[in-house]
Design a protein around this motif. Structure first.
Motif, short mmCIF file in Angstrom:
data_model
loop_
_atom_site.label_atom_id
_atom_site.label_comp_id
_atom_site.label_asym_id
_atom_site.label_seq_id
_atom_site.Cartn_x
_atom_site.Cartn_y
_atom_site.Cartn_z
N HIS A 137 27.80 -15.13 -32.02
CA HIS A 137 28.77 -14.67 -33.01
C HIS A 137 28.82 -15.59 -34.22
CE1 HIS A 137 31.41 -17.83 -31.51
NE2 HIS A 137 31.38 -17.31 -30.30
N LEU A 138 29.80 -15.35 -35.10
CA LEU A 138 29.88 -16.06 -36.38
C LEU A 138 30.02 -17.57 -36.19
CD1 LEU A 138 30.07 -16.14 -39.44
CD2 LEU A 138 32.48 -15.45 -39.26
N GLY A 236 17.17 -13.63 -23.86
CA GLY A 236 16.02 -13.28 -24.70
C GLY A 236 16.45 -12.87 -26.10
N GLU A 237 17.58 -12.14 -26.18
CA GLU A 237 18.10 -11.77 -27.49
C GLU A 237 18.56 -13.00 -28.27
OE1 GLU A 237 20.92 -8.67 -27.76
OE2 GLU A 237 19.68 -7.18 -26.70
N HIS A 238 19.23 -13.93 -27.59
CA HIS A 238 19.63 -15.18 -28.25
C HIS A 238 18.40 -15.87 -28.85
CE1 HIS A 238 23.60 -15.87 -25.76
NE2 HIS A 238 23.61 -14.75 -26.47
N GLN A 239 17.36 -15.97 -28.04
CA GLN A 239 16.17 -16.70 -28.47
C GLN A 239 15.48 -16.01 -29.64
OE1 GLN A 239 14.34 -16.77 -24.58
NE2 GLN A 239 14.96 -18.90 -24.22
N SER A 240 15.35 -14.70 -29.59
CA SER A 240 14.65 -14.00 -30.66
C SER A 240 15.48 -14.00 -31.95
CB SER A 240 14.32 -12.56 -30.24
OG SER A 240 15.50 -11.82 -29.99
N ARG A 387 23.28 -11.04 -35.23
CA ARG A 387 22.37 -9.95 -35.58
C ARG A 387 22.91 -9.15 -36.78
NH1 ARG A 387 17.70 -9.43 -35.36
NH2 ARG A 387 18.09 -9.10 -37.55
N GLU A 388 24.18 -8.83 -36.73
CA GLU A 388 24.78 -8.05 -37.81
C GLU A 388 24.84 -8.84 -39.12
OE1 GLU A 388 27.88 -5.20 -35.40
OE2 GLU A 388 28.07 -7.38 -35.22
N ILE A 393 23.49 -9.77 -44.61
CA ILE A 393 23.41 -10.79 -45.67
C ILE A 393 21.98 -11.27 -45.89
CG2 ILE A 393 24.19 -13.10 -46.35
CD1 ILE A 393 26.74 -12.48 -44.63
N GLY A 394 21.20 -11.42 -44.82
CA GLY A 394 19.85 -11.96 -44.92
C GLY A 394 19.82 -13.41 -44.47
N VAL A 395 18.68 -13.83 -43.97
CA VAL A 395 18.55 -15.17 -43.40
C VAL A 395 18.79 -16.25 -44.46
CG1 VAL A 395 16.95 -16.82 -42.35
CG2 VAL A 395 17.05 -14.46 -41.51
N ASP A 396 18.07 -16.19 -45.58
CA ASP A 396 18.14 -17.27 -46.57
C ASP A 396 19.54 -17.45 -47.16
OD1 ASP A 396 15.53 -18.02 -46.22
OD2 ASP A 396 14.77 -17.03 -48.02
#
Length: 553
Positions: A137-138, A236-240, A387-388, A393-396
């Motif tokens: 989460h956030l 696996g979701e956490h890791q990816s 994920r949301e 917003i985007g990674v960068d």
């Protein structure tokens, strides 16, 4: 001439004065002298108050001491002049050629510029301790960015850093998770204290699709099977997701493994050797109050059940047994109570808080969109997931914005501001500077001009704006070192913003490339070397934040 080289020149001048008997000091000449960039540009390129520090020790008026030092420095290579100001400040001007050499130094070092030699210290950084029972989460997102950036700047400062994710995969919450998955698979509501959110139904459907026979298992076996399959999928979701967020862990440490090995027993032995355990009311306690904790802590309850604190203690001892000199914990805003108990725990096993253990607390983050706080998630229920946030917003921009503020300050961010493609958005501003630098270099190559150090004449970088930019580049190693020392990667972000501004001001008044039929000159070549050095520093700084350095925008 870099600040470190200027420091060496001042040390050499002081040593010369002492050796000649013109100055007498009760202590040896300091190995380093701190130099700063003056706030007022007219005061020179650098300033130091070393004469004020040493004057009285030498039995001299600080200003008279400064005058002797200024005269000695004026004869040093690379120094254009030194002037005494006020009660003994020394303002120093660096010769253009010596200052221009900073650009050469940056390009020769390449990606290693700003990096320090290995310190020999092994550091473990634990951040994002999460249950594999739901999405990140956030709160996790802030530490994913900040913790990773702290690790990057500490590694740049010479430490051997291991990033460690502690998987809370033991305890009642795992059984509740399994029961919730099993209920959803059978079309039922999760238990009252179970896990909600659409992600539970999604995971349950995936589990059944992968292993349809799970539905025919006896109830007890089925719960365990759902629990373990859900654990694997959620982890696996956490890791990816973290990998996509450019946060990479060297170790994914399972809490279960502490109890499946002899780690807990080894921790108990260590504490008994230190005389820190006692028995009371049928339970085993640790005397954390000896080291400032508000109460002693139970490790083993009277019913034989180990507490979470027993796991925490065993985990810390395990880290130290693995050879880490310093263990850093990054905890959320709701973990203030853990600071005292973790420090006391480390002291109980014979370590020193602040040396072998550091506990950092991050504050809460709010994300606003259209004037409203993002609170609910269609998939996760009552939380906004990583994920949301990546998708929205985007990674960068998300990483950069979370990192550019001190982690111990509450933060309210706006989606529109973070994603705005304009110069008032800091991440866009810095990335655009890198793209503009890259464009100049590409355009130079089209004209047959490259950042050729063999033809580089640093003395041609004489303009004030060129000097400002060179001094900014020279500061980068010190910024990285300070960010690592204070665990404050936001210093790198703010440095990049200032340096981008300094570059734009330089480019506005110093034409880098020839125009029309104009023949390239050595001045063009020198300025192109400065542009290439600036691009290198901006790229390295963005990499320390885990943010991309685009070639085009």
């Amino acid at each position: 001439m870099t600040p470190d080289q200027l420091s060496d020149a001042i040390v050499a001048a002081l040593t010369s004065l002492v050796d000649a008997g013109r100055v007498t000091l009760p202590d040896p000449v300091p190995a380093q002298v701190r130099v700063e960039r003056p706030k007022v540009k007219e005061h020179g390129d650098y300033a130091t108050n070393i004469a004020m520090q040493l004057g009285k020790k030498a039995g001299m008026n600080p200003r008279a001491f400064a005058e002797l030092l200024a005269a000695e420095l004026a004869a040093s290579d690379g120094i254009a002049g030194a002037e005494v100001a006020g009660p003994g400040f020394l303002n120093i001007r660096v010769a253009a050629g010596a200052q221009g050499e900073i650009a050469r130094h940056v390009l020769e070092a390449g990606e290693a510029y700003g990096y320090a030699p290995p310190s020999g210290r092994k550091v473990d950084m634990e951040f994002i301790s999460a249950n594999p029972t739901g999405p990140l989460h956030l709160g996790h997102t802030r530490w994913a960015a900040v913790g990773d950036a702290i690790g990057r700047v500490m590694a740049a400062a010479g430490d051997e850093v291991t990033r460690e994710f502690y998987i809370n995969d033991r305890g009642n919450q795992m059984d509740k998770f399994g029961a919730s998955l099993m209920a959803r698979a059978h079309g039922q509501e999760p238990p009252e204290d179970g896990y909600l959110g659409a992600y539970v139904a999604d995971l349950a459907a995936r589990i059944v699709e992968d292993a349809p026979s799970i539905m025919s298992l006896p109830e007890d076996e089925q719960l365990v099977a759902f629990r373990e399959a859900g654990y694997t999928l959620q982890l696996g979701e956490h890791q990816s997701e973290l990998a996509e967020f450019n946060t990479h862990f060297d170790v994914w440490f399972s809490e279960r493994s502490l109890h499946e090995s002899d780690a807990v027993e080894r921790g108990m032995v260590k504490l008994r050797e230190q005389g820190r355990l006692f028995e009371s009311e049928g339970a085993t306690w640790m005397r954390t109050t000896d080291f400032g904790d508000d109460k002693d802590r139970v490790l083993l309850r009277g019913n034989g059940e180990l507490t979470y604190f027993a796991s925490d203690t065993a985990y810390y001892v395990d880290k130290r047994d693995r050879g880490f000199d310093t263990c850093i914990y990054l905890l959320g805003a709701d973990h203030h109570g853990y600071v005292g108990r973790l420090n006391a725990m480390a002291a109980c096993v014979g370590d020193t808080p602040g040396e072998q253990i550091e506990v950092l607390i991050g504050q809460l983050v709010k994300i606003m969109q259209d004037g409203k706080e993002l609170k609910l998630s269609k998939r996760a229920g009552t939380i906004v997931s990583l994920r949301e946030l990546i998708d929205l917003i985007g990674v960068d921009p998300l990483r950069y914005t979370l990192i550019r503020y001190p982690a111990d300050s509450p933060l309210t961010l706006d989606v529109a501001e973070m994603t705005r493609k304009s110069n008032d958005n800091p991440v866009y501003y810095v990335q655009y500077a890198h793209a503009r630098l890259s464009s100049i270099i590409r355009n130079g190559a089209d004209l047959g001009l490259t950042a050729d150090l063999d033809r580089f004449d640093p003395s041609l970088l004489v303009e004030d704006r060129a000097g400002d930019l060179l001094r900014a580049l020279a500061e980068f190693p010190r910024v990285v070192a300070r960010a690592a020392e204070l665990r404050e990667p936001h210093r790198v972000a703010r440095y990049l913003e200032d340096t981008a501004s300094t570059f734009h001001k330089f480019y506005d008044v110093c034409r880098v490339l020839p125009q029309g039929d104009e023949e390239p000159t050595d001045t063009h070549r020198a300025r192109l070397v400065l542009v290439a050095a600036t691009r290198q520093v901006v790229a390295t700084g963005l990499d320390l934040l885990g943010v991309s350095a685009p070639e085009r925008m």
